[in-house]
Scaffold this motif. Structure first.
Motif, short mmCIF file in Angstrom:
data_model
loop_
_atom_site.label_atom_id
_atom_site.label_comp_id
_atom_site.label_asym_id
_atom_site.label_seq_id
_atom_site.Cartn_x
_atom_site.Cartn_y
_atom_site.Cartn_z
N HIS A 153 -55.09 -75.77 16.57
CA HIS A 153 -55.52 -76.00 18.03
C HIS A 153 -56.30 -74.60 18.22
O HIS A 153 -56.21 -74.33 19.48
N ASN A 172 -46.23 -76.68 11.84
CA ASN A 172 -46.14 -77.09 13.20
C ASN A 172 -46.79 -78.64 13.16
O ASN A 172 -46.29 -79.62 14.02
N GLN A 173 -48.04 -78.79 12.74
CA GLN A 173 -48.69 -80.09 12.63
C GLN A 173 -47.83 -81.08 11.80
O GLN A 173 -47.66 -82.22 12.36
N ALA A 205 -44.51 -81.04 11.34
CA ALA A 205 -43.17 -81.01 12.26
C ALA A 205 -43.46 -82.19 13.43
O ALA A 205 -42.80 -83.15 13.57
N GLN A 206 -44.61 -81.94 14.20
CA GLN A 206 -44.92 -82.77 15.15
C GLN A 206 -45.38 -84.11 14.68
O GLN A 206 -44.90 -85.31 15.60
N SER A 207 -46.11 -84.14 13.52
CA SER A 207 -46.53 -85.77 13.16
C SER A 207 -45.27 -86.44 12.58
O SER A 207 -45.32 -87.64 12.86
N GLY A 265 -41.85 -85.89 13.46
CA GLY A 265 -40.73 -85.94 14.36
C GLY A 265 -39.52 -85.05 13.74
O GLY A 265 -38.61 -85.59 13.89
N SER A 274 -37.69 -81.13 12.57
CA SER A 274 -37.84 -79.81 13.00
C SER A 274 -38.90 -78.84 12.02
O SER A 274 -39.37 -79.14 11.05
#
Length: 387
Positions: free
Chosen positions: A100, A338-339, A341-343, A345, A347
């Motif tokens: 980002h 982070n990407q 983990a977010q994609s 769902g 930790s």
């Protein structure tokens, strides 16, 4: 631009430039509805359509096409922006998306990311039930507003209100001078009615094939030159959108046009100054064939990489996140913890463990330590930048 700069057939469309009484501007002639004469054009159109059909069939049979086409769209954004002089490379754009922009990548990366966003908005509109009906001046202005949102002076989403010209220096020395601002709305409405929402007419002997439609729509848009900035990028967006609206994969042509940039500009100038469409049709058709062949080869190679990586990871548990990453990497060949983990769902710790497992097997590498760590699937990036 002077009367002698354009062919006799186009001089009826010349008007005086406001504020430049010794210069002329060209109001775009009506959008053509037929192919240039000559067997070469007809043969090239046929070859290009055959290539599109091959691409359509092949992409339908290959797995993971959504992920592959996601990456190809970003490759297109980089190459279309490079035609206009930006220097962002594909890994930089992908790093920008994965983090980002936290790590302060080059400003050009933001410009290129706006192209991705505009393309996504256009494809979303085309893939709604409206399909071809969504291709209108409103959508063009919406995409332009996305593209130029960081440049208020360019009047994002609004037609230009000043005279423009192509070429460095004075308007008197311009290569081409498009229509005065007052003529733009009518020219754009005519382009929409004739080509963007194309439908064969009763008085025409044949229907223009999609390859001919994208050639005409792009060149006509560039001749109108409706915006203060971003015309090249906006005009190139029209081509994959028209193809997508006609049921074809949204073929990305900027790589081929970047490779032959001088011929590309010369062919458009031939249309604008002399009404000679033949060189542009031939160049565009050959770009379509090359882009189709390239897209098929890349899709096949990326899926082969995925299969090899899955074999390398076969000793892990079947439900391990690491075994899901090879497919994910086809669409995100640069990623972050982070990407992931977010994609998925999961930790941060679980995502970090999955990435470490791919790093241990040489599938991912960390090119440089940054505050927000990024990881490259180097073999995918190398393949995408090979051609």
């Amino acid at each position: 631009m002077r009367r002698t700069d354009v062919s006799a057939a186009l001089r009826a469309y010349l008007v005086r430039c406001d504020g430049h009484p010794h210069c002329m501007a060209l109001v775009a002639p009506p959008t053509p509805r037929r192919l240039p004469d000559g067997a070469a054009v007809a043969q090239d159109i046929a070859r290009a359509m055959q290539a599109l059909e091959r691409l359509k069939v092949t992409i339908a049979l290959l797995p993971n096409t959504d992920m592959v086409t996601r990456t190809l769209a970003r490759r297109e954004a980089v190459q279309s922006s490079q035609i206009e002089g930006t220097r962002t490379q594909l890994p930089e754009l992908l790093e920008y998306e994965a983090t980002h922009g936290i790590d302060g990548l080059p400003a050009d990366a933001t410009v290129t990311e706006r192209y991705v966003q505009a393309l996504d908005a256009g494809l979303h509109a085309i893939r709604s039930p409206a399909s071809r009906a969504a291709l209108d001046t409103r959508l063009i202005r919406q995409m332009h507003a996305i593209l130029l949102q960081d440049t208020p002076a360019a009047r994002p989403g609004e037609y230009r209100d000043v005279q423009a010209w192509i070429g460095a220096g004075r308007i008197e020395d311009a290569i081409f001078v498009p229509a005065p601002p007052a003529a733009i709305p009518a020219c754009m409405d005519e382009l929409e009615a004739s080509m963007l929402r194309y439908a064969p007419r009763d008085d025409e002997q044949w229907e223009l094939m999609p390859v001919a439609q994208i050639a005409i729509a792009h060149a006509q848009f560039e001749t109108i030159h409706p915006f203060a900035d971003g015309n090249g990028r906006t005009g190139r967006l029209l081509m994959p959108l028209i193809l997508a609206a006609e049921g074809y994969p949204p073929l990305y042509l900027s790589g081929m046009l970047l490779r032959y940039r001088r011929a590309y500009y010369d062919a458009l100038a031939d249309v604008q100054l002399h009404g000679n469409w033949t060189p542009w049709f031939i160049l565009l058709c050959r770009a379509v064939v090359g882009a189709c062949d390239s897209a098929v080869a890349i899709a096949q190679d990326l899926n082969a990489l995925r299969e090899r990586w899955l074999t390398q990871l076969s000793t892990l548990r079947s439900d391990a996140t690491a075994r899901k990453l090879p497919t994910f990497l086809l669409g995100h060949p640069v990623t972050s913890v982070n990407q992931v983990a977010q994609s998925f769902g999961i930790s941060f710790v679980a995502a970090n463990r999955a990435i470490d497992q791919l790093v241990a097997r040489g599938i991912l590498t960390e090119p440089a330590r940054r505050r927000n760590r990024v990881f490259h699937a180097g073999e995918i990036l190398e393949r995408l930048q090979r051609e």
